[in-house]
Design a protein around this motif. Structure first.
Motif, PDB file in Angstrom:
ATOM      1  N   ILE A 164      -3.067   2.176  -4.046  1.00  0.00           N
ATOM      2  CA  ILE A 164      -3.085   3.530  -3.496  1.00  0.00           C
ATOM      3  C   ILE A 164      -4.283   3.651  -2.556  1.00  0.00           C
ATOM      4  N   LEU A 165      -4.034   4.157  -1.340  1.00  0.00           N
ATOM      5  CA  LEU A 165      -5.112   4.331  -0.375  1.00  0.00           C
ATOM      6  C   LEU A 165      -5.283   5.811  -0.040  1.00  0.00           C
ATOM      7  N   LEU A 166      -6.502   6.308  -0.230  1.00  0.00           N
ATOM      8  CA  LEU A 166      -6.840   7.687   0.124  1.00  0.00           C
ATOM      9  C   LEU A 166      -7.303   7.708   1.579  1.00  0.00           C
ATOM     10  N   PHE A 192       0.814  -1.213   0.000  1.00  0.00           N
ATOM     11  CA  PHE A 192       0.000   0.000   0.000  1.00  0.00           C
ATOM     12  C   PHE A 192       0.846   1.261   0.000  1.00  0.00           C
ATOM     13  N   VAL A 193       0.285   2.315  -0.600  1.00  0.00           N
ATOM     14  CA  VAL A 193       0.829   3.662  -0.520  1.00  0.00           C
ATOM     15  C   VAL A 193      -0.293   4.574  -0.051  1.00  0.00           C
ATOM     16  N   ARG A 194      -0.048   5.345   0.995  1.00  0.00           N
ATOM     17  CA  ARG A 194      -1.033   6.293   1.517  1.00  0.00           C
ATOM     18  C   ARG A 194      -0.876   7.647   0.836  1.00  0.00           C
ATOM     19  N   VAL A 195      -2.006   8.216   0.399  1.00  0.00           N
ATOM     20  CA  VAL A 195      -2.038   9.599  -0.063  1.00  0.00           C
ATOM     21  C   VAL A 195      -3.098  10.347   0.734  1.00  0.00           C
ATOM     22  N   LEU A 196      -2.993  11.677   0.749  1.00  0.00           N
ATOM     23  CA  LEU A 196      -3.928  12.519   1.468  1.00  0.00           C
ATOM     24  C   LEU A 196      -4.827  13.273   0.495  1.00  0.00           C
ATOM     25  N   PRO A 197      -6.004  13.713   0.939  1.00  0.00           N
ATOM     26  CA  PRO A 197      -6.851  14.513   0.053  1.00  0.00           C
ATOM     27  C   PRO A 197      -6.252  15.903  -0.193  1.00  0.00           C
ATOM     28  N   GLY A 198      -6.157  16.711   0.859  1.00  0.00           N
ATOM     29  CA  GLY A 198      -5.497  18.006   0.734  1.00  0.00           C
ATOM     30  C   GLY A 198      -6.230  19.037  -0.094  1.00  0.00           C
ATOM     31  N   LEU A 249     -13.736   7.812  -4.468  1.00  0.00           N
ATOM     32  CA  LEU A 249     -13.441   6.440  -4.884  1.00  0.00           C
ATOM     33  C   LEU A 249     -14.500   5.900  -5.829  1.00  0.00           C
ATOM     34  N   GLY A 250     -15.741   6.276  -5.595  1.00  0.00           N
ATOM     35  CA  GLY A 250     -16.806   5.838  -6.500  1.00  0.00           C
ATOM     36  C   GLY A 250     -16.602   6.364  -7.902  1.00  0.00           C
ATOM     37  N   ALA A 251     -16.056   7.575  -8.006  1.00  0.00           N
ATOM     38  CA  ALA A 251     -15.795   8.153  -9.324  1.00  0.00           C
ATOM     39  C   ALA A 251     -14.581   7.515  -9.990  1.00  0.00           C
ATOM     40  N   VAL A 252     -13.617   7.057  -9.179  1.00  0.00           N
ATOM     41  CA  VAL A 252     -12.415   6.423  -9.746  1.00  0.00           C
ATOM     42  C   VAL A 252     -12.747   5.026 -10.273  1.00  0.00           C
ATOM     43  N   GLY A 253     -13.348   4.208  -9.416  1.00  0.00           N
ATOM     44  CA  GLY A 253     -13.787   2.888  -9.840  1.00  0.00           C
ATOM     45  C   GLY A 253     -12.678   1.963 -10.304  1.00  0.00           C
ATOM     46  N   HIS A 254     -11.563   1.947  -9.578  1.00  0.00           N
ATOM     47  CA  HIS A 254     -10.429   1.091  -9.959  1.00  0.00           C
ATOM     48  C   HIS A 254      -9.971   0.310  -8.727  1.00  0.00           C
ATOM     49  N   ARG A 255      -9.719  -0.973  -8.878  1.00  0.00           N
ATOM     50  CA  ARG A 255      -9.413  -1.819  -7.717  1.00  0.00           C
ATOM     51  C   ARG A 255      -8.046  -1.524  -7.098  1.00  0.00           C
ATOM     52  N   HIS A 256      -7.201  -0.776  -7.808  1.00  0.00           N
ATOM     53  CA  HIS A 256      -5.907  -0.414  -7.226  1.00  0.00           C
ATOM     54  C   HIS A 256      -5.938   0.937  -6.514  1.00  0.00           C
ATOM     55  N   VAL A 257      -7.128   1.449  -6.290  1.00  0.00           N
ATOM     56  CA  VAL A 257      -7.313   2.655  -5.475  1.00  0.00           C
ATOM     57  C   VAL A 257      -8.345   2.333  -4.402  1.00  0.00           C
ATOM     58  N   GLY A 258      -7.964   2.517  -3.142  1.00  0.00           N
ATOM     59  CA  GLY A 258      -8.857   2.193  -2.037  1.00  0.00           C
ATOM     60  C   GLY A 258      -8.810   3.255  -0.961  1.00  0.00           C
TER      61      GLY A 258
END
Length: 266
Positions: free
Chosen positions: A137-139, A99-105, A155-164
């Motif tokens: 990638i985790l938001l 996993f990689v953590r990202v922030l909204p910001g 996340l609903g708009a992204v709709g990709h299993r590699h983003v959580g």
């Protein structure tokens, strides 16, 4: 569930010592704060990356994830943000971190729908690269997107299993969201959960787990009830609160507290 702690609680500690702490105190993994002032950051060369990975393997401790600081909803050009995420993803691949953590910001000057669209666009682009490297990638529930409902819009708009999603229990609580509501919003996307404790919304000095007011018990109960078996990561924010009790002194009691909650919820 497996237990980890974040190196935000032991700022600047050499990796060999981090691994020894985790192994000695019964933690299965470690979340690595990924910043230039820490031992692990994207500026490491191939040999240094290999040495970090080998240290964890030798100690029998997993690298849960990299806690990066890319701000995916922030105003400005996309490319610097995407470059920062790509560098984190490559580091995660080299270290064997899932996993990689990202922030909204998001900025105060942005309308919520604008911040959502910016974050979704960048995460959608980065998701393809993440898939190639087999890293997720985790938001995090944080700042402009504090609740599970906020993160779900992106996340609903992204709709990709590699983003959580990464559920930080303090921020969802500060956002007025109940644990059951957060889980309902994020369950499909949930990577792992950050637990911590504080005295109040105005005093966020880190406390031993169970000594404050955050709904850790309720969170564990909700996760257990739904059969979730991922990671609980203790994010003790020593880096931002120098007067807080040193984390190594609390690791045993924190582990015991979480183990008790898991046992009771089972």
């Amino acid at each position: 569930m497996k237990l980890a702690f974040s190196t935000l609680g032991v700022p600047g500690l050499p990796i060999a010592d981090v691994v020894r702490l985790a192994a000695a105190h019964g933690y299965h993994g470690v979340e690595l704060r990924t910043h230039p002032e820490e031992p692990v950051h994207p500026g490491l060369g191939p040999a240094e990356r290999a040495a970090v990975a080998a240290e964890f393997t030798a100690g029998g401790v997993e690298i849960l994830g990299l806690a990066g600081y890319a701000r995916v909803a922030a105003p400005g050009d996309d490319e610097p943000v995407l470059a920062e995420i790509r560098a984190l993803l490559e580091l995660a691949r080299d270290l064997g971190a899932p996993f990689v953590r990202v922030l909204p910001g998001g900025g105060a000057e942005q309308r919520p729908e604008e911040a959502d669209a910016t974050a979704a666009r960048r995460l959608g682009t980065a998701a393809e690269y993440a898939a190639d490297l087999d890293v997720r990638i985790l938001l995090e529930t944080h700042d402009s997107h504090r609740t599970g409902a906020d993160v779900l819009r992106v996340l609903g708009a992204v709709g990709h299993r590699h983003v959580g999603a990464l559920w930080d229990v303090m921020h969802t609580w500060l956002g007025g969201e109940q644990p059951q509501e957060t889980y309902a919003a994020l369950s499909t996307y949930l990577g792992y959960v950050q637990v911590k404790d504080i005295a109040s919304a105005d005093d966020r000095t880190p406390l031993p787990l169970g000594a404050g007011i955050l709904p850790i018990t309720e969170c564990v109960e909700v996760l257990s009830r739904h059969g979730w078996d991922g990671w609980l990561c203790w994010e003790y924010e020593k880096r931002w609160h120098e007067t807080a009790v040193p984390l190594p002194e609390l690791l045993d009691s924190g582990r015991d507290h979480l183990a008790r909650l898991l046992s009771e919820s089972a």
